[in-house]
Design a protein around this motif. Structure first.
Motif, PDB file in Angstrom:
ATOM      1  N   ALA A   1     -15.645 -29.335 -17.436  1.00 26.79           N
ATOM      2  CA  ALA A   1     -15.198 -29.063 -16.072  1.00 26.79           C
ATOM      3  C   ALA A   1     -14.626 -27.657 -15.945  1.00 26.79           C
ATOM      4  O   ALA A   1     -14.887 -26.940 -14.978  1.00 26.79           O
ATOM      5  CB  ALA A   1     -14.169 -30.105 -15.639  1.00 26.79           C
ATOM      6  N   VAL A   2     -13.840 -27.260 -16.954  1.00 25.23           N
ATOM      7  CA  VAL A   2     -13.253 -25.911 -16.920  1.00 25.23           C
ATOM      8  C   VAL A   2     -14.343 -24.851 -16.989  1.00 25.23           C
ATOM      9  O   VAL A   2     -14.316 -23.850 -16.248  1.00 25.23           O
ATOM     10  CB  VAL A   2     -12.248 -25.751 -18.074  1.00 25.23           C
ATOM     11  N   LEU A   3     -15.309 -25.037 -17.863  1.00 27.17           N
ATOM     12  CA  LEU A   3     -16.396 -24.073 -17.986  1.00 27.17           C
ATOM     13  C   LEU A   3     -17.234 -24.008 -16.708  1.00 27.17           C
ATOM     14  O   LEU A   3     -17.643 -22.930 -16.277  1.00 27.17           O
ATOM     15  CB  LEU A   3     -17.272 -24.430 -19.182  1.00 27.17           C
ATOM     16  N   ALA A   4     -17.485 -25.162 -16.103  1.00 28.21           N
ATOM     17  CA  ALA A   4     -18.252 -25.183 -14.859  1.00 28.21           C
ATOM     18  C   ALA A   4     -17.499 -24.464 -13.749  1.00 28.21           C
ATOM     19  O   ALA A   4     -18.081 -23.687 -12.981  1.00 28.21           O
ATOM     20  CB  ALA A   4     -18.552 -26.626 -14.457  1.00 28.21           C
TER      21      ALA A   4
ATOM     22  N   ALA B   1     -19.571 -16.347 -10.870  1.00 29.58           N
ATOM     23  CA  ALA B   1     -20.862 -16.085 -10.245  1.00 29.58           C
ATOM     24  C   ALA B   1     -20.701 -15.675  -8.785  1.00 29.58           C
ATOM     25  O   ALA B   1     -21.339 -14.724  -8.314  1.00 29.58           O
ATOM     26  CB  ALA B   1     -21.757 -17.320 -10.347  1.00 29.58           C
ATOM     27  N   ILE B   2     -19.841 -16.364  -8.056  1.00 30.76           N
ATOM     28  CA  ILE B   2     -19.624 -16.024  -6.647  1.00 30.76           C
ATOM     29  C   ILE B   2     -19.040 -14.624  -6.523  1.00 30.76           C
ATOM     30  O   ILE B   2     -19.487 -13.805  -5.704  1.00 30.76           O
ATOM     31  CB  ILE B   2     -18.704 -17.067  -5.987  1.00 30.76           C
ATOM     32  N   CYS B   3     -18.035 -14.315  -7.333  1.00 30.53           N
ATOM     33  CA  CYS B   3     -17.380 -12.999  -7.245  1.00 30.53           C
ATOM     34  C   CYS B   3     -18.328 -11.867  -7.629  1.00 30.53           C
ATOM     35  O   CYS B   3     -18.393 -10.837  -6.950  1.00 30.53           O
ATOM     36  CB  CYS B   3     -16.138 -12.975  -8.137  1.00 30.53           C
ATOM     37  N   VAL B   4     -19.079 -12.055  -8.709  1.00 31.49           N
ATOM     38  CA  VAL B   4     -19.980 -10.994  -9.175  1.00 31.49           C
ATOM     39  C   VAL B   4     -21.102 -10.753  -8.174  1.00 31.49           C
ATOM     40  O   VAL B   4     -21.476  -9.608  -7.893  1.00 31.49           O
ATOM     41  CB  VAL B   4     -20.539 -11.358 -10.568  1.00 31.49           C
ATOM     42  N   GLN B   5     -21.648 -11.803  -7.598  1.00 29.36           N
ATOM     43  CA  GLN B   5     -22.709 -11.639  -6.619  1.00 29.36           C
ATOM     44  C   GLN B   5     -22.218 -10.979  -5.344  1.00 29.36           C
ATOM     45  O   GLN B   5     -22.902 -10.161  -4.733  1.00 29.36           O
ATOM     46  CB  GLN B   5     -23.331 -13.007  -6.291  1.00 29.36           C
ATOM     47  N   ALA B   6     -21.021 -11.341  -4.910  1.00 30.77           N
ATOM     48  CA  ALA B   6     -20.543 -10.889  -3.607  1.00 30.77           C
ATOM     49  C   ALA B   6     -19.888  -9.514  -3.642  1.00 30.77           C
ATOM     50  O   ALA B   6     -19.888  -8.810  -2.628  1.00 30.77           O
ATOM     51  CB  ALA B   6     -19.545 -11.906  -3.060  1.00 30.77           C
TER      52      ALA B   6
ATOM     53  N   ALA C   1     -15.302 -23.152  -6.009  1.00 35.04           N
ATOM     54  CA  ALA C   1     -15.428 -23.675  -7.365  1.00 35.04           C
ATOM     55  C   ALA C   1     -14.677 -24.994  -7.521  1.00 35.04           C
ATOM     56  O   ALA C   1     -15.146 -25.927  -8.186  1.00 35.04           O
ATOM     57  CB  ALA C   1     -14.914 -22.645  -8.367  1.00 35.04           C
ATOM     58  N   THR C   2     -13.506 -25.062  -6.883  1.00 29.48           N
ATOM     59  CA  THR C   2     -12.716 -26.293  -6.974  1.00 29.48           C
ATOM     60  C   THR C   2     -13.418 -27.444  -6.284  1.00 29.48           C
ATOM     61  O   THR C   2     -13.435 -28.584  -6.786  1.00 29.48           O
ATOM     62  CB  THR C   2     -11.327 -26.072  -6.362  1.00 29.48           C
ATOM     63  N   ILE C   3     -14.008 -27.175  -5.109  1.00 27.59           N
ATOM     64  CA  ILE C   3     -14.732 -28.224  -4.382  1.00 27.59           C
ATOM     65  C   ILE C   3     -15.889 -28.753  -5.233  1.00 27.59           C
ATOM     66  O   ILE C   3     -16.139 -29.958  -5.296  1.00 27.59           O
ATOM     67  CB  ILE C   3     -15.236 -27.685  -3.037  1.00 27.59           C
TER      68      ILE C   3
END
Length: 341
Positions: free
Chosen positions: A58-61, A68-73, A237-239
């Motif tokens: 769960a932590v890794l996911a 991924a969201i931060c790097v893409q955006a 990520a939390t959702i």
């Protein structure tokens, strides 16, 4: 003759200024101490109660989705902030006044198209709209620009295409639905809005240097937008990881509920429009229509926009314009999603 209370007015601030300065100097340190204490308490609670129930997977996911969201955006966010600051600093507001038709009904769609071709984020659109009003642009046209600019500018459209590869329908639906919402909101304000409902900002007494204005605008927008991006990535990520899949599937499986949930989530997350497509794409359990509602509502109605609109145009304005925009955004995005997605 000296007014009997003149000395009081002159001496009052002088008598209170030393303590005010001491308070101002001590406040940041006190705030930092309390912030560190609060963060430390949260870490302790997480370590004591949350960490034992988290698995390594769960932590890794969670970390994978967040990064991924931060790097893409981030590249789109930085580029959008830089262009927005350049427009704010180097393009005079009177330029838009000359470009817009004098007829209010005709000026509204023209202002929407202007927002479509000019990059800018929510943080920049509110002061720009206020500056347009201060220089004589009709409020309805300025408000249309306020809604359209952060929602359908080229940077946002490219970011949406990257976040939804192979789905040109999502890009087209976002563009069409957002532009229609902006124009409808402008026409509604033109038809039903009253002068006493909106506080038009006064024109600035003087302008600072253009490069200094550019640096200030870029720094302000990047700090605020970057912070909201991180908060949005954490929430997404939390959702995806913490919320039980059964709960998500239960809501995601109900068309009207999923649309309303993501519309409200867009308001609460307050993500910059250059980055929200990546967050929406990560919400894989929700329908394309619900994701479209997230993309249409977010750049037009969120917590930071509500606060800024209240500060610039007054509470009476926000109490009327925010619900109008939210209802139009949900209705139009639902219709576009049903027809085209």
């Amino acid at each position: 003759m000296t007014h009997p209370h003149a000395s009081d007015r002159l001496e009052g601030p002088q008598r209170s200024s030393p303590s005010a300065r001491r308070t101002a100097r001590s406040s940041p340190g006190s705030d930092a101490v309390w912030l560190l204490f609060a963060l430390g308490s949260i870490v302790v609670l997480i370590r004591a109660y949350v960490a034992p129930v988290l698995t390594q997977e769960a932590v890794l996911a969670w970390a994978t989705i967040f990064v991924a969201i931060c790097v893409q955006a981030l590249p789109f966010l930085v580029f959008g902030v830089a262009l927005s600051a350049a427009i704010t600093a180097f393009v005079p507001a009177r330029t838009w006044q000359r470009l817009l038709p004098r007829n209010g009904a005709a000026a509204v769609p023209v202002a929407g198209i202007a927002g479509a071709v000019l990059p800018g984020c929510e943080c920049a659109s509110v002061p720009v709209a206020g500056g347009l009003m201060a220089r004589g642009v009709a409020p309805a046209a300025a408000l249309t620009f306020l809604l359209a600019a952060p929602a359908i500018n080229p940077i946002v459209m490219v970011a949406t295409a990257v976040a939804f590869p192979g789905q040109p329908g999502m890009v087209a639906a976002r563009f069409g639905a957002s532009l229609l919402v902006a124009v409808l909101a402008g026409w509604a304000w033109l038809r039903f809005g009253k002068a006493e409902w909106i506080r038009i900002p006064a024109p600035p007494a003087h302008d600072s240097g253009k490069w200094d204005a550019y640096r200030q605008a870029a720094r302000h927008d990047l700090m605020h937008a970057g912070g909201f991006l991180i908060v949005g990535a954490i929430a997404a990520a939390t959702i995806n990881v913490a919320v039980p899949a059964a709960w998500v599937n239960a809501v995601a499986g109900i068309p009207w509920a999923s649309v309303l949930v993501l519309a409200v989530l867009a308001v609460l997350m307050s993500i910059c429009s250059e980055a929200d497509a990546f967050v929406a794409a990560s919400l894989t359990s929700f329908s394309p229509t619900a994701k479209l509602a997230f993309l249409v509502v977010g750049p037009m109605v969120d917590l930071k926009l509500i606060a800024m609109q209240t500060g610039f145009f007054g509470r009476d304005f926000a109490l009327r314009f925010v619900p109008l925009t939210f209802v139009l955004a949900v209705a139009v995005s639902s219709a576009f999603g049903a027809l085209f997605l």
